[in-house]
Write an enzyme that holds these catalytic residues in place. Structure first.
Site, PDB file in Angstrom:
ATOM      1  N   ASN A  10       1.067  -1.049   0.148  1.00 22.92           N
ATOM      2  CA  ASN A  10       0.043  -0.194   0.037  1.00 22.92           C
ATOM      3  C   ASN A  10       0.938   1.343   0.136  1.00 22.92           C
ATOM      4  OD1 ASN A  10      -1.920   2.110   0.525  1.00 22.92           O
ATOM      5  ND2 ASN A  10      -2.205   1.344   2.623  1.00 22.92           N
ATOM      6  N   LYS A  12       0.118   4.075  -0.262  1.00 24.93           N
ATOM      7  CA  LYS A  12      -0.588   5.624   0.180  1.00 24.93           C
ATOM      8  C   LYS A  12      -0.359   6.513  -0.659  1.00 24.93           C
ATOM      9  CE  LYS A  12       0.108   3.437   4.968  1.00 24.93           C
ATOM     10  NZ  LYS A  12       0.204   3.709   6.129  1.00 24.93           N
ATOM     11  N   HIS A  93      -9.316   1.036   5.196  1.00 21.13           N
ATOM     12  CA  HIS A  93      -7.987   1.330   5.842  1.00 21.13           C
ATOM     13  C   HIS A  93      -8.278   2.084   6.952  1.00 21.13           C
ATOM     14  CE1 HIS A  93      -4.066   2.510   6.608  1.00 21.13           C
ATOM     15  NE2 HIS A  93      -3.660   1.424   6.168  1.00 21.13           N
ATOM     16  N   GLU A  95      -6.556   4.671   8.249  1.00 23.72           N
ATOM     17  CA  GLU A  95      -6.465   5.852   7.903  1.00 23.72           C
ATOM     18  C   GLU A  95      -7.521   6.621   7.448  1.00 23.72           C
ATOM     19  OE1 GLU A  95      -2.876   5.710   5.757  1.00 23.72           O
ATOM     20  OE2 GLU A  95      -1.704   4.948   7.487  1.00 23.72           O
ATOM     21  N   GLU A 163      -5.089  -4.958  10.621  1.00 25.84           N
ATOM     22  CA  GLU A 163      -4.056  -4.189  10.730  1.00 25.84           C
ATOM     23  C   GLU A 163      -4.154  -3.320  12.002  1.00 25.84           C
ATOM     24  OE1 GLU A 163      -2.279  -2.885   6.965  1.00 25.84           O
ATOM     25  OE2 GLU A 163      -3.952  -1.439   7.333  1.00 25.84           O
ATOM     26  N   GLY A 169       2.833   1.902  10.698  1.00 26.21           N
ATOM     27  CA  GLY A 169       3.983   3.107  10.534  1.00 26.21           C
ATOM     28  C   GLY A 169       4.638   3.429  11.899  1.00 26.21           C
ATOM     29  N   SER A 208       3.812  -2.334  10.202  1.00 25.01           N
ATOM     30  CA  SER A 208       5.314  -2.321  10.414  1.00 25.01           C
ATOM     31  C   SER A 208       5.789  -3.902  10.067  1.00 25.01           C
ATOM     32  CB  SER A 208       5.487  -2.067  11.984  1.00 25.01           C
ATOM     33  OG  SER A 208       5.131  -0.751  12.199  1.00 25.01           O
TER      34      SER A 208
HETATM   35  C1  PEP Z   1      -0.623  -0.030   6.200  1.00 25.33           C
HETATM   36  O1  PEP Z   1      -0.822   1.472   6.289  1.00 25.33           O
HETATM   37  O2  PEP Z   1      -1.303  -0.684   5.622  1.00 25.33           O
HETATM   38  C2  PEP Z   1       0.696  -0.515   6.483  1.00 25.33           C
HETATM   39  C3  PEP Z   1       0.618  -1.589   7.088  1.00 25.33           C
HETATM   40  O3  PEP Z   1       1.623   0.573   7.073  1.00 25.33           O
HETATM   41  P1  PEP Z   1       3.122   0.098   7.617  1.00 25.33           P
HETATM   42  O4  PEP Z   1       3.517  -1.208   6.904  1.00 25.33           O
HETATM   43  O5  PEP Z   1       4.128   1.454   7.226  1.00 25.33           O
HETATM   44  O6  PEP Z   1       2.954   0.188   9.230  1.00 25.33           O
END
Ligand code: PEP
Length: 248
Positions: A10, A12, A93, A95, A163, A169, A208
């Site tokens: 992803n 983003k 998601h 976000e 998630e 992040g 992460s």
């Molecule tokens: C995400 O936002 O879907 C995600 C998993 O981000 P990150 O791997 O950067 O934690």
């Protein structure tokens, strides 16, 4: 039942035409590790050009509107994304749930729109740090599944991405025991919601994921792949994650 793992990136609101050169090594790794499915979800402006650059690599979208057409300035329908060459779309998601106040019902409507276009819907769920600290993580995710998963859907057209919001992040990840507990609870809920079709739904872990933790996370029972944010932007980070999934 062992499901084919899916490693989805992803991007983003990152990436550029120049940055699409990263897709070349990612596509090569996807071809090498053919037992694993690989996808990249770049910004919508890059979908068509990404497909043209690497037609063999699955390209997806990061969101879509639930309606097919209409007065929704700035939005994109699943039909438009399919026309651009997307094979899947992320919906719900965290976000977007936070920034755009998306409800479970909206997420479900988006998932239905995605599936009706013949695409795969990656439905994201996950608890906040406060919810986990309060011992409510499984209850929160169960409620999100109940509200967000279209129960009439073919399990093969749905992917769940677990998630934890606090892991996205931040460099922090849950223990493998916590991941196992949550993925087992998600599987049980999917079986309750979809019947036997629930066994075909891939459950990704996201938050992460990086080359150094991918092997242990991908080895957890009922972890059928990963949704990767930051570490999907560079092939140098993403390719080892694909290789880790292929080695399980
Ligand atoms: C995400 O936002 O879907 C995600 C998993 O981000 P990150 O791997 O950067 O934690």
């Amino acid at each position: 039942m062992a499901l084919r793992k899916l490693i989805a990136g992803n991007w983003k609101m990152n990436g550029s035409l120049d940055g699409l050169s990263e897709l070349d090594a990612i596509a090569e790794a996807a071809a090498t590790h053919s037992a694993v499915d690989v996808a990249i979800c770049p910004p919508a402006t890059l979908i068509a050009v990404a497909v043209a650059r690497q037609p063999g690599l699955a390209i997806g979208a990061q969101d879509c509107h639930s309606a097919a057409t209409g007065a929704h300035t700035g939005c994109l329908s699943a039909q438009m994304l399919a026309e651009a060459g997307a094979k899947m779309a992320i919906v719900g998601h965290s976000e977007r749930r936070t920034d755009n106040h998306e409800s479970d019902a909206e997420v479900r409507a988006k998932a239905v729109a995605v599936i009706n276009q013949g695409l795969t819907a990656i439905i994201c769920v996950g608890e906040s740090a406060a919810q986990r600290d309060a011992g409510d993580a499984v209850a929160v995710v169960t409620q999100q599944l109940d509200g967000s998963v279209p129960v009439e859907a073919d399990g093969a057209r749905i992917v769940i991405a677990y998630e934890p919001v606090w892991a996205i992040g931040t460099g922090r990840t849950p223990s493998t025991a916590d991941v196992a507990e949550m993925h087992s609870a998600i599987r049980a809920r999917l079986m309750a919601l979809l019947g036997e079709g629930g066994a075909a739904v891939r459950i990704l872990y996201g938050g992460s994921v990086k080359p150094s933790n991918a092997t242990e996370l991908m080895a957890v029972a009922d972890v059928d792949g990963a949704l990767v944010g930051g570490a999907s932007l560079k092939a140098a980070d993403f390719v080892p994650i694909i290789a880790a999934a292929a080695s399980i």
